[in-house]
Design an enzyme around this catalytic site. Structure first.
Site, short mmCIF file in Angstrom:
data_model
loop_
_atom_site.label_atom_id
_atom_site.label_comp_id
_atom_site.label_asym_id
_atom_site.label_seq_id
_atom_site.Cartn_x
_atom_site.Cartn_y
_atom_site.Cartn_z
N HIS A 220 27.39 1.80 -3.45
CA HIS A 220 26.78 0.64 -2.54
C HIS A 220 27.89 -0.50 -2.42
O HIS A 220 27.40 -1.68 -2.27
CB HIS A 220 25.62 0.31 -3.32
CG HIS A 220 24.39 1.07 -3.14
ND1 HIS A 220 23.25 0.98 -4.06
CD2 HIS A 220 24.24 2.26 -2.54
CE1 HIS A 220 22.45 2.14 -3.69
NE2 HIS A 220 23.01 2.67 -2.74
N CYS B 201 35.80 -8.67 7.04
CA CYS B 201 35.22 -9.31 8.03
C CYS B 201 34.20 -8.49 8.78
O CYS B 201 34.07 -7.29 8.86
CB CYS B 201 36.44 -9.49 9.06
SG CYS B 201 35.91 -10.20 10.48
N ASN C 267 16.18 5.53 -19.71
CA ASN C 267 15.49 4.32 -19.01
C ASN C 267 14.65 3.97 -19.89
O ASN C 267 14.19 4.44 -20.91
CB ASN C 267 14.99 4.94 -17.68
CG ASN C 267 14.60 3.99 -16.72
OD1 ASN C 267 13.99 2.91 -17.10
ND2 ASN C 267 15.33 4.25 -15.45
P1 OAD Z 1 16.20 -1.06 -10.09
O1 OAD Z 1 16.06 -2.39 -10.33
O2 OAD Z 1 15.32 -0.52 -9.02
O3 OAD Z 1 16.05 -0.19 -11.33
C1 OAD Z 1 16.36 -0.51 -12.70
C2 OAD Z 1 16.18 0.55 -13.70
O4 OAD Z 1 16.90 0.28 -14.86
C3 OAD Z 1 14.60 0.38 -13.91
O5 OAD Z 1 14.25 1.93 -13.85
C4 OAD Z 1 14.65 -0.04 -15.44
O6 OAD Z 1 13.52 0.56 -16.09
C5 OAD Z 1 15.88 0.48 -15.80
N1 OAD Z 1 16.35 -0.50 -17.19
C6 OAD Z 1 16.42 -1.78 -17.23
N2 OAD Z 1 17.04 -2.06 -18.38
C7 OAD Z 1 17.56 -1.06 -18.98
C8 OAD Z 1 18.43 -0.66 -20.09
N3 OAD Z 1 18.86 -1.62 -21.09
N4 OAD Z 1 18.71 0.46 -20.46
C9 OAD Z 1 18.07 1.69 -19.38
N5 OAD Z 1 17.42 1.26 -18.30
C10 OAD Z 1 17.11 0.07 -18.18
O7 OAD Z 1 17.81 -0.58 -9.75
P2 OAD Z 1 18.50 0.56 -9.33
O8 OAD Z 1 17.98 1.84 -9.27
O9 OAD Z 1 19.93 0.28 -9.39
O10 OAD Z 1 20.84 -1.37 -3.52
O11 OAD Z 1 18.33 0.06 -7.66
C11 OAD Z 1 18.90 1.05 -6.68
C12 OAD Z 1 19.39 -0.02 -5.52
O12 OAD Z 1 18.52 -0.61 -5.19
C13 OAD Z 1 20.68 -0.79 -5.98
O13 OAD Z 1 21.86 -0.40 -5.90
C14 OAD Z 1 20.29 -1.92 -4.79
C15 OAD Z 1 19.02 -2.16 -4.96
O14 OAD Z 1 18.33 -2.45 -3.90
C16 OAD Z 1 21.55 -1.93 -2.68
O15 OAD Z 1 21.96 -3.11 -2.88
C17 OAD Z 1 22.05 -1.18 -1.51
#
Ligand code: OAD
Length: 258
Positions: free
Chosen positions: A123, A131, A224
């Site tokens: 990402h 730009c 997770n």
């Molecule tokens: P999310 O916020 O959707 O998910 C984060 C996950 O991390 C959740 O399932 C939590 O339960 C878990 N979590 C939190 N703290 C934790 C810890 N200490 N140890 C293990 N797990 C933990 O974030 P992403 O899956 O990264 O995209 O989101 C995917 C994409 O959505 C991001 O890259 C971003 C966002 O919109 C873009 O910006 C394109």
């Protein structure tokens, strides 16, 4: 569904004999460094901010200063943070397994600062601005971590075409950069073990990566703090730092990552 103990001991056994491991991370890996995740109902970025106003090309066209200021605030938050034990254990894994590929959805640089090399960023990166008009890369000033809150900030102007400089991250409605995605899929197809850490698994195409590995017969383990959509087996419930430390210590010895 297998118990934690069964998932854990199978993962340890597979890691010991693995030649190729993919570590696939989401924002949860950086949560213990104080960086917000996206979908946590209380503290997640998308609980406090509207992605439609901040993370789309249309949003940037409408209010570039709002969007630029928000990403500069996030860059400052990352600059103030340091890698945690989870990042460090992942970096140490390459001393134990011949081929380790780290694939992240995160736009921070905490894997690199912990010592991981060749990290695949699906990402984009907060540190790779370009730009909005001509796409030429733009060198950002180093961030001192000073911004405590998001404020409107006019983006710099491109020295070539005078276009506005945009953050180097993938926004909603945009395609992922093709080379990293292809490299990530190839790594997933070839690995023996994939560890998916701290991701809700809701954002495609990134979310397909663990499934690609599974289809090829790899052992897939999810770490997770919450149950993960679509994962009914192979989940280690708890924090990234806790389970990664336990996994690597059990597989390779006490001192991994410390
Ligand atoms: P999310 O916020 O959707 O998910 C984060 C996950 O991390 C959740 O399932 C939590 O339960 C878990 N979590 C939190 N703290 C934790 C810890 N200490 N140890 C293990 N797990 C933990 O974030 P992403 O899956 O990264 O995209 O989101 C995917 C994409 O959505 C991001 O890259 C971003 C966002 O919109 C873009 O910006 C394109």
């Amino acid at each position: 569904m297998r118990t934690h103990e069964a998932v854990f001991s199978h993962a340890v056994e597979q890691l010991r004999s693995a030649r190729r491991v993919v570590v696939f991370t989401g924002s949860g890996i950086s949560a213990e460094s104080g960086i917000s995740t996206f979908r946590d109902p209380l503290h997640g970025l998308w609980a406090k901010f509207d992605p439609a106003q901040l993370a789309t090309p249309a949003a940037f066209r409408k209010d570039p200063a709002l969007v630029w200021g928000w990403y500069e605030w996030r860059r400052a938050q990352v600059a103030r943070s340091v890698p945690n034990a989870g990042h460090r254990v992942i970096a140490a894994l390459r001393q134990c397994v011949p081929d380790v590929v780290v694939v992240t959805q995160n736009v921070d640089d905490l894997h690199e600062r912990a010592g991981s090399e060749g990290v695949i960023h699906l990402h984009g990166s907060l540190n790779a601005a370009r730009c909005f008009a001509c796409a030429r890369p733009w060198r950002l000033d180093p961030c001192d971590g000073g911004e405590a809150t998001a404020t409107h900030l006019e983006p710099p102007r491109c020295s070539h075409c005078n276009g506005r400089i945009r953050p180097g991250v993938v926004w909603f409605g945009e395609e992922l950069p093709q080379a990293p995605l292809k490299d990530a899929i190839n790594a997933a197809k070839a690995c023996d073990v994939l560890i998916s850490i701290g991701t809700s698994g809701l954002v495609y195409p990134a979310a397909q990566i663990p499934g690609v590995a599974q289809q090829q017969g790899a052992t897939v383990v999810h770490i997770n703090t919450q149950p993960v959509e679509g994962v009914d087996d192979g989940l280690l419930l708890g924090t990234a730092s806790e389970w990664l430390t336990r996994l690597l210590s059990a597989a390779f010895g006490q001192s991994v990552g410390h």
